[in-house]
Write an enzyme that holds these catalytic residues in place. Sequence first.
Site, short mmCIF file in Angstrom:
data_model
loop_
_atom_site.label_atom_id
_atom_site.label_comp_id
_atom_site.label_asym_id
_atom_site.label_seq_id
_atom_site.Cartn_x
_atom_site.Cartn_y
_atom_site.Cartn_z
N TYR A 173 -18.22 101.45 91.22
CA TYR A 173 -19.26 102.48 91.35
C TYR A 173 -20.26 102.15 92.45
CZ TYR A 173 -17.96 105.22 87.23
OH TYR A 173 -17.32 106.04 86.34
N CYS A 177 -18.02 104.06 95.34
CA CYS A 177 -17.71 105.50 95.32
C CYS A 177 -18.97 106.37 95.23
CB CYS A 177 -16.75 105.82 94.19
SG CYS A 177 -17.44 105.82 92.53
N GLU A 225 -10.87 115.32 84.77
CA GLU A 225 -10.85 114.57 83.52
C GLU A 225 -9.98 115.35 82.54
OE1 GLU A 225 -12.61 111.74 83.61
OE2 GLU A 225 -13.72 112.23 85.44
N HIS A 279 -14.49 98.10 87.15
CA HIS A 279 -14.80 99.52 87.39
C HIS A 279 -16.30 99.72 87.66
CE1 HIS A 279 -13.20 103.43 87.89
NE2 HIS A 279 -13.95 103.98 86.95
N GLU A 310 -20.86 111.13 85.20
CA GLU A 310 -19.97 109.97 85.28
C GLU A 310 -20.74 108.71 85.67
OE1 GLU A 310 -16.78 109.81 88.16
OE2 GLU A 310 -15.40 109.37 86.54
N THR A 363 -9.82 110.13 83.76
CA THR A 363 -9.99 110.49 85.17
C THR A 363 -8.64 110.51 85.89
OG1 THR A 363 -12.16 109.45 85.15
CG2 THR A 363 -11.14 109.76 87.29
N CYS A 377 -15.18 112.38 92.94
CA CYS A 377 -14.42 111.28 92.35
C CYS A 377 -12.96 111.43 92.77
CB CYS A 377 -14.55 111.32 90.83
SG CYS A 377 -13.36 110.27 89.97
N CYS A 386 -9.02 104.73 91.51
CA CYS A 386 -9.56 103.39 91.29
C CYS A 386 -9.36 102.89 89.86
CB CYS A 386 -11.06 103.36 91.59
SG CYS A 386 -11.61 104.71 92.60
FE1 SF4 Z 1 -13.93 108.07 90.27
FE2 SF4 Z 1 -15.60 106.24 91.26
FE3 SF4 Z 1 -14.20 105.71 89.04
FE4 SF4 Z 1 -13.01 105.85 91.45
S1 SF4 Z 1 -14.58 104.34 90.79
S2 SF4 Z 1 -12.29 106.75 89.54
S3 SF4 Z 1 -14.17 107.51 92.41
S4 SF4 Z 1 -15.79 107.27 89.29
FE FE Z 2 -15.03 106.75 86.63
#
Ligand code: SF4
Ligand code: FE
Length: 499
Positions: free
Chosen positions: A296, A299, A257, A292, A447, A191, A100, A104
């Site tokens: 995902y 990422c 985190e 968000h 996560e 995060t 991660c 983002c």
């Molecule tokens: Fe982390 Fe993915 Fe959230 Fe970006 S989108 S902060 S990489 S979990």
């Molecule tokens: Fe996240």
Amino acid sequence: MPLRTREEFIQSIADLDLQIYMFGEKIDDYVDHPVIRPSLNCIAMTYELAQQPEYQDIMLATSHLTGNKINRFTHIHQSTEDLIKKVKMLRLLGQKTGSCFQRCVGMDALNALWSVTYECDEAKGTDYHERFTRYVQYLQENDLVADGAMTDPKGDRSLPPHQQPDPDVYVHVVERRDDGIVVRGAKAHQTGACNSHEVVVMPTIAMREGDEDFAVSFACPANADGIYYIYGRQSCDTRKLEGNDLDIGNANYGGQEALMVFDDVFIPWEHVFLCGEVEFASPLVERFAGYHRSSYGGCKVGVGDVLIGAASVAAEMNGVAKASHIKDKVVEMTHLNETMFACGIACSAEGVRMPAGNYQIDLLLANITKQNVTRFPYEIARLAEDIAGGLMVTMPSAQDLADEKIGPIVEKYLTGQCDTPTIDRMRILRLVENLTLGTAAVGYRTESMHGAGSPQAQRIMIARQSNLDHKKELAKALAGVGTPWQKEKLKTPAASADA
Ligand code: SF4
Ligand code: FE
């Protein structure tokens, strides 16, 4: 200011002198702390790739405020193409870090607040959007990382914020002054909090009358007076303190985190973006979560690429890569991974222009994306563990391999396919362990389950967005529900054949 380099970013975080606690101690030299540094390297990658010409098409965007080239992580999406590029950017970064990379959350917070502040002003005559626009421009021009902070600890989940025995379990306003507000509370599992220049706070749930003090959104520097951070543990984190890279698996990168505490922090009005307008808490939560959840689909897919690659290399090193069941498992992992990507792209391609002028992902498809992400990485991880074999969790340590007496024994018995050096086999198995059970498993597994909202939160949104009435109408129309039945036209099959 031009785009920051990787080194400039790391120095700028060091200069903040953040108040960070870990293992019961205050950490002063946090950017070089072995547990923290890999997570900092992850965000640094968002700066590093932005400097490389081959990645600039997806890493950079043109600011609609200044016309300047900016890092896409500070951009307000202006088209569906922007939304698609965001997903591709996140997949790329997942591939480069296997982790991660944290930046983002702030990007998604900025985009949600862009439309919500606009709509709040339209409805209530406030001036949040103008303030927020100035703030976004400040982030863009200084190429800053903003931590998007939504999740409150929430205390007793059966009670609304204003009825909690301890109101601090939700961030709330404790004082209103002529020049600003004072806030208290905490945000949980934040995060990248200790790798950020700024904090952008949002409410965490829909609010109702009585919750006015809790319906608050604001920004402040990550080192504001009264903010401190308690670092979250990750599985196998103390391996990073041992001074060897072999047993970590992915030594240079990792997630982060932290529990972020607001101990009576003063926020000037210029940086307050919602204060008491309870009806706008819900759209803010839904839009941030939607953005968000779509992230995902990028990422986790990038990290999945690394895990699929690691499992395949492990199979080669074990001498089983040609076995048909191994090939089939790799196909299955790929199918699951690309399905998540397809969802991330789809919710972006179906994005819509908001009244504020920015683009928002399709909310239903974003929630479908994340619902798949709560499941597929688990199956991909299961298959990777299946392919890698038990050795990934039973191997002797790096110290054993380095030992004069037992090192050669470890070397001899951990040999795989003839021309594979044992140490490389150990490295790749440790990477699989890291991604499925170690520090990176926080980002890849748990996560995937709880980040951007737990599975049930998506199911509520799916139910709300699915337009079930339309589907029922489709079925009724085809079945002829409600139309008169013309039974006089009824013929038996035999009679119609005779005719
Ligand atoms: Fe982390 Fe993915 Fe959230 Fe970006 S989108 S902060 S990489 S979990
Ligand atoms: Fe996240």
